[in-house]
Every structure is written in C-alpha cells, then in structure tokens.
Scaffold this motif. Structure first.
Motif, PDB file in Angstrom:
ATOM      1  N   GLU A   1       0.851  -1.190   0.000  1.00  0.00           N
ATOM      2  CA  GLU A   1       0.000   0.000   0.000  1.00  0.00           C
ATOM      3  C   GLU A   1       0.883   1.235   0.000  1.00  0.00           C
ATOM      4  O   GLU A   1       2.035   1.187   0.434  1.00  0.00           O
ATOM      5  CB  GLU A   1      -0.940  -0.004   1.220  1.00  0.00           C
ATOM      6  N   ARG A   2       0.313   2.327  -0.475  1.00  0.00           N
ATOM      7  CA  ARG A   2       1.044   3.601  -0.510  1.00  0.00           C
ATOM      8  C   ARG A   2       1.029   4.262   0.847  1.00  0.00           C
ATOM      9  O   ARG A   2       0.021   4.286   1.541  1.00  0.00           O
ATOM     10  CB  ARG A   2       0.411   4.562  -1.513  1.00  0.00           C
ATOM     11  N   LEU A   3       2.171   4.817   1.205  1.00  0.00           N
ATOM     12  CA  LEU A   3       2.329   5.645   2.403  1.00  0.00           C
ATOM     13  C   LEU A   3       2.994   6.928   1.943  1.00  0.00           C
ATOM     14  O   LEU A   3       4.221   7.013   1.892  1.00  0.00           O
ATOM     15  CB  LEU A   3       3.198   4.953   3.451  1.00  0.00           C
ATOM     16  N   GLY A   4       2.187   7.914   1.565  1.00  0.00           N
ATOM     17  CA  GLY A   4       2.744   9.144   1.012  1.00  0.00           C
ATOM     18  C   GLY A   4       3.411   8.858  -0.317  1.00  0.00           C
ATOM     19  O   GLY A   4       2.803   8.286  -1.212  1.00  0.00           O
ATOM     20  N   ASP A   5       4.676   9.209  -0.446  1.00  0.00           N
ATOM     21  CA  ASP A   5       5.414   8.986  -1.692  1.00  0.00           C
ATOM     22  C   ASP A   5       6.046   7.603  -1.766  1.00  0.00           C
ATOM     23  O   ASP A   5       6.644   7.256  -2.771  1.00  0.00           O
ATOM     24  CB  ASP A   5       6.512  10.050  -1.855  1.00  0.00           C
TER      25      ASP A   5
ATOM     26  N   ILE B   1      -7.697   2.204 -18.530  1.00  0.00           N
ATOM     27  CA  ILE B   1      -8.650   1.612 -17.585  1.00  0.00           C
ATOM     28  C   ILE B   1      -7.813   0.820 -16.595  1.00  0.00           C
ATOM     29  O   ILE B   1      -7.235  -0.209 -16.944  1.00  0.00           O
ATOM     30  CB  ILE B   1      -9.662   0.693 -18.293  1.00  0.00           C
ATOM     31  N   LEU B   2      -7.713   1.330 -15.376  1.00  0.00           N
ATOM     32  CA  LEU B   2      -6.823   0.752 -14.384  1.00  0.00           C
ATOM     33  C   LEU B   2      -7.595   0.262 -13.165  1.00  0.00           C
ATOM     34  O   LEU B   2      -8.647   0.811 -12.821  1.00  0.00           O
ATOM     35  CB  LEU B   2      -5.768   1.775 -13.965  1.00  0.00           C
ATOM     36  N   LYS B   3      -7.062  -0.749 -12.501  1.00  0.00           N
ATOM     37  CA  LYS B   3      -7.717  -1.393 -11.362  1.00  0.00           C
ATOM     38  C   LYS B   3      -7.917  -0.413 -10.210  1.00  0.00           C
ATOM     39  O   LYS B   3      -6.974   0.184  -9.703  1.00  0.00           O
ATOM     40  CB  LYS B   3      -6.880  -2.602 -10.887  1.00  0.00           C
ATOM     41  N   ALA B   4      -9.160  -0.291  -9.780  1.00  0.00           N
ATOM     42  CA  ALA B   4      -9.523   0.610  -8.681  1.00  0.00           C
ATOM     43  C   ALA B   4      -8.766   0.255  -7.404  1.00  0.00           C
ATOM     44  O   ALA B   4      -8.533  -0.913  -7.101  1.00  0.00           O
ATOM     45  CB  ALA B   4     -11.029   0.541  -8.435  1.00  0.00           C
ATOM     46  N   ASN B   5      -8.381   1.273  -6.677  1.00  0.00           N
ATOM     47  CA  ASN B   5      -7.829   1.201  -5.316  1.00  0.00           C
ATOM     48  C   ASN B   5      -6.425   0.616  -5.204  1.00  0.00           C
ATOM     49  O   ASN B   5      -5.864   0.549  -4.119  1.00  0.00           O
ATOM     50  CB  ASN B   5      -8.774   0.434  -4.380  1.00  0.00           C
ATOM     51  N   SER B   6      -5.850   0.206  -6.299  1.00  0.00           N
ATOM     52  CA  SER B   6      -4.523  -0.415  -6.312  1.00  0.00           C
ATOM     53  C   SER B   6      -3.431   0.607  -5.985  1.00  0.00           C
ATOM     54  O   SER B   6      -3.527   1.762  -6.395  1.00  0.00           O
ATOM     55  CB  SER B   6      -4.285  -1.003  -7.709  1.00  0.00           C
TER      56      SER B   6
ATOM     57  N   GLY C   1      -8.021   8.214  -7.635  1.00  0.00           N
ATOM     58  CA  GLY C   1      -9.012   8.889  -6.790  1.00  0.00           C
ATOM     59  C   GLY C   1      -9.080   8.310  -5.393  1.00  0.00           C
ATOM     60  O   GLY C   1      -9.174   9.043  -4.422  1.00  0.00           O
ATOM     61  N   THR C   2      -9.024   6.979  -5.290  1.00  0.00           N
ATOM     62  CA  THR C   2      -8.968   6.326  -3.980  1.00  0.00           C
ATOM     63  C   THR C   2      -7.988   5.159  -4.038  1.00  0.00           C
ATOM     64  O   THR C   2      -7.898   4.459  -5.047  1.00  0.00           O
ATOM     65  CB  THR C   2     -10.336   5.780  -3.513  1.00  0.00           C
ATOM     66  N   ILE C   3      -7.255   5.000  -2.953  1.00  0.00           N
ATOM     67  CA  ILE C   3      -6.330   3.882  -2.782  1.00  0.00           C
ATOM     68  C   ILE C   3      -6.412   3.453  -1.324  1.00  0.00           C
ATOM     69  O   ILE C   3      -6.921   4.189  -0.475  1.00  0.00           O
ATOM     70  CB  ILE C   3      -4.874   4.262  -3.143  1.00  0.00           C
ATOM     71  N   TYR C   4      -5.897   2.267  -1.030  1.00  0.00           N
ATOM     72  CA  TYR C   4      -5.855   1.836   0.363  1.00  0.00           C
ATOM     73  C   TYR C   4      -4.870   2.716   1.122  1.00  0.00           C
ATOM     74  O   TYR C   4      -3.855   3.155   0.593  1.00  0.00           O
ATOM     75  CB  TYR C   4      -5.507   0.347   0.448  1.00  0.00           C
ATOM     76  N   ASP C   5      -5.197   2.988   2.376  1.00  0.00           N
ATOM     77  CA  ASP C   5      -4.530   4.054   3.137  1.00  0.00           C
ATOM     78  C   ASP C   5      -3.186   3.704   3.767  1.00  0.00           C
ATOM     79  O   ASP C   5      -2.601   4.523   4.465  1.00  0.00           O
ATOM     80  CB  ASP C   5      -5.469   4.592   4.212  1.00  0.00           C
ATOM     81  N   GLY C   6      -2.667   2.511   3.563  1.00  0.00           N
ATOM     82  CA  GLY C   6      -1.362   2.163   4.102  1.00  0.00           C
ATOM     83  C   GLY C   6      -1.409   1.467   5.448  1.00  0.00           C
ATOM     84  O   GLY C   6      -0.361   1.121   6.001  1.00  0.00           O
TER      85      GLY C   6
ATOM     86  N   GLY D   1      -6.464   9.544  -3.110  1.00  0.00           N
ATOM     87  CA  GLY D   1      -5.119   9.464  -3.666  1.00  0.00           C
ATOM     88  C   GLY D   1      -5.085   8.615  -4.919  1.00  0.00           C
ATOM     89  O   GLY D   1      -6.084   8.012  -5.302  1.00  0.00           O
ATOM     90  N   ASP D   2      -3.925   8.586  -5.532  1.00  0.00           N
ATOM     91  CA  ASP D   2      -3.715   7.814  -6.749  1.00  0.00           C
ATOM     92  C   ASP D   2      -2.582   6.823  -6.548  1.00  0.00           C
ATOM     93  O   ASP D   2      -1.645   7.082  -5.783  1.00  0.00           O
ATOM     94  CB  ASP D   2      -3.328   8.730  -7.919  1.00  0.00           C
ATOM     95  N   GLY D   3      -2.651   5.715  -7.269  1.00  0.00           N
ATOM     96  CA  GLY D   3      -1.544   4.781  -7.310  1.00  0.00           C
ATOM     97  C   GLY D   3      -0.393   5.382  -8.094  1.00  0.00           C
ATOM     98  O   GLY D   3      -0.552   6.386  -8.812  1.00  0.00           O
TER      99      GLY D   3
END
Length: 137
Positions: free
Chosen positions: A53-57, A91-96, A102-107, A116-118
């Motif tokens: 998951e993304r944590l900031g950068d 067309i990219l997988k949501a939340n990845s 627009g939305t991603i898992y919060d880390g 956020g964006d992937g």
C-alpha cells in the motif's frame, strides 16, 4: 491501456486476477485496441507477492519492505508503452497502489480507503492520459 488483471491475467498480488465479465471485455475489444499492463510485474515484483500500500510517496509491503523503486520502475514502463502506442485513456484497477485513481488503500492494511492515486495512475495522469477504473465502465 488496461490493467492486465482486468483481462484475466493472473498477476494480482495473491496470484489471481480481477477479470471483468466476458460481455464487458467483448465490448471493449470490439471498440478499442487493448494494451494490457501490470506495472507491479513490470517493476520486477513476483506473482504472488506480499500486498503493498502507498504511504505518502513510498510504497511499503505488509511485511514492511519498501517496494517504492519497483513501483516506480513499473510506472515508467507503463508510461513508455502509453507513449509508444499513443494511449489517450487507461482503464486501471480501482484502489490499487499502482493503478488506483481517486482512492487507494490508506497504508494501514485494514481495507480502509483514502483519497489518492496509485503510482502508475499518478504518472500517467501527469502526462495527460485520462484514467478511469473498471467501475466507470
């Protein structure tokens, strides 16, 4: 351009895929030339792999390993293909952590979504490519 997992390629972190319904794929194939991409694989990550998951950068795996370099390398590979094939929309997988827009898992690895964006979605957007996810189809 489309996330390969949406076409049924087993490149998802758990070794599976997120295949769209056959009728949706059929409509897309009849109207567009689809270029499948998996930035995480392009970055050198294995399948299966520990979820990240993304944590900031940064991008961090559930075990705490920093995989930012692999995600950046995969994003650059996707951008290269997008330029090569003059891609206007992806067309990219949501939340990845790679493909989410627009939305991603919060880390926190709790299934919580945040704005956020992937990594790949962010890079493609910065180069003028329209990003949508499978939920917009």
């Amino acid at each position: 351009m489309i996330s390969a997992c949406l076409l049924g390629v087993n490149c998802k972190y758990d070794g599976g895929n997120n295949r769209l319904p056959d009728e949706t794929i059929g409509k897309l194939v009849s109207q567009y030339e689809l270029i499948p991409v998996c930035p995480e694989c392009y970055g050198g990550l294995t399948t299966p792999r520990t979820p990240s998951e993304r944590l900031g950068d940064r991008v961090v795996s559930k075990t705490g390993v920093d995989v930012t370099a692999q995600f950046n390398k995969g994003a650059e590979a996707a951008l290269y293909l997008a330029r090569l094939f003059n891609v206007k929309t992806a067309i990219l997988k949501a939340n990845s952590p790679s493909c989410g827009s627009g939305t991603i898992y919060d880390g926190t690895f709790t299934g919580t979504l945040a704005g956020g964006d992937g990594v790949t979605a962010e890079l493609l957007k910065a180069h003028g490519i329209k990003i949508m996810n499978e939920n917009a189809l």
